[in-house]
Scaffold this motif. Structure first.
Motif: not given
Length: 300
Positions: A226-250
């Motif tokens: 849910a946190l990842r989806k909120a960040a992807l939606g442009g709603h704020g800044i997230a602090y998460v394990p890198r593995c959760l968002v690795y592909h999003d960053l790439m």
């Protein structure tokens, strides 16, 4: 060139205090043991043992070498023990608990694959972030991220998980990019409620060690997806394990805002109840899981 088996033999000589006892234990002759210790001394250019007709005395150099040699000996024993049972039929049931992120990312597939490889095995895997009571709740194995304090449990380190601070380009274009950790005070920070350090306390590297920056925001959740989806939606800044968002960053769907400054890095461990020799099914399952983690270690 120092031979590893000579170091192991030397450690045995120190521990047993006799060439003849070491020779008997290894099915060698006394002269072979003597020659191999002499070869080791010649390779190192120091005398390791003083020999008399009655006893062996370890030299100062020998005492120093023994500390390393016994580690080589122990590592060899553990390596052989770890392979014990590979290739044999494994049967039984394992009840395990794993974190939600790793469960979704790789463990569901890895554990199901393990069961396919071993038709006699069944595994009950629950996805849960809190540290379960292994003994009281009847778990055989737990995969956890973080620190282990219970001395009645055995923890095998698998790898380390780096955290990141990220946001969608749309959020940055509307609100600007924070250039310093302290700038986060004026941003909407999406909070991951499942954190031992606190959802509002974000850790950074500093010249004199790590330090904490307190943040605020309008959205908090204990669910990483849910946190990842909120960040992807442009709603704020997230602090998460890198593995959760690795592909999003790439893909550029999220931006790593402080790529070299985030201080949070936690170990991932396989944890099981204390036992001198864990069951073969547990050893094999841990090794299978470890290989899967290491295969995508760049995600972490």
């Amino acid at each position: 060139m120092v031979k590893t088996d000579d170091l192991i033999l030397f450690a045995q000589v120190v521990e047993l205090g006799s060439f003849s006892r070491v020779a008997e234990q290894n099915s060698l002759t006394n002269s072979v043991v003597s020659k191999r210790i002499a070869r080791l001394e010649e390779s190192l250019g120091v005398q390791l043992l003083y020999r008399t007709t009655r006893k062996l005395t370890v030299s100062e150099a020998g005492k120093v070498l023994y500390q390393g040699a016994k580690n080589v000996k122990q590592a060899t024993v553990e390596a052989v023990d770890a392979l014990s049972g590979f290739g044999e039929k494994v049967t039984g049931h394992v009840r395990m608990s794993v974190p939600t992120i790793s469960g979704d990312l790789l463990l569901a597939d890895a554990v199901a694959d393990f069961c396919m490889q071993h038709p006699g095995m069944t595994v009950d895997m629950s996805l849960d972030n809190h540290f379960v009571d292994l003994v009281a709740e009847g778990y055989d194995l737990v995969i956890r991220t973080g620190y282990l304090e219970d001395s009645s449990l055995i923890a095998r380190h698998i790898l380390d998980s780096q955290w990141v601070i990220c946001a969608a380009p749309s959020y940055v274009s509307r609100n600007g990019k924070p250039h310093f950790p302290e700038d986060l005070a004026s941003h909407n920070c999406l909070k991951y409620a499942y954190q031992t350090t606190g959802a509002s306390e974000w850790e950074f590297k500093g010249e004199k060690g790590n330090y904490i920056v307190r943040v605020n925001g309008n959205f908090s959740t204990n669910n990483a997806a849910a946190l990842r989806k909120a960040a992807l939606g442009g709603h704020g800044i997230a602090y998460v394990p890198r593995c959760l968002v690795y592909h999003d960053l790439m893909r550029g769907d999220l931006m790593d805002l402080f790529p070299k400054q985030v201080g949070k890095r936690l170990g991932v461990y396989a944890v099981y109840p204390f036992t001198r020799q864990p069951p073969q099914k547990i050893r094999l399952l841990i090794e299978h899981i470890r290989e899967r983690y290491l295969a995508i270690s760049h995600y972490f």
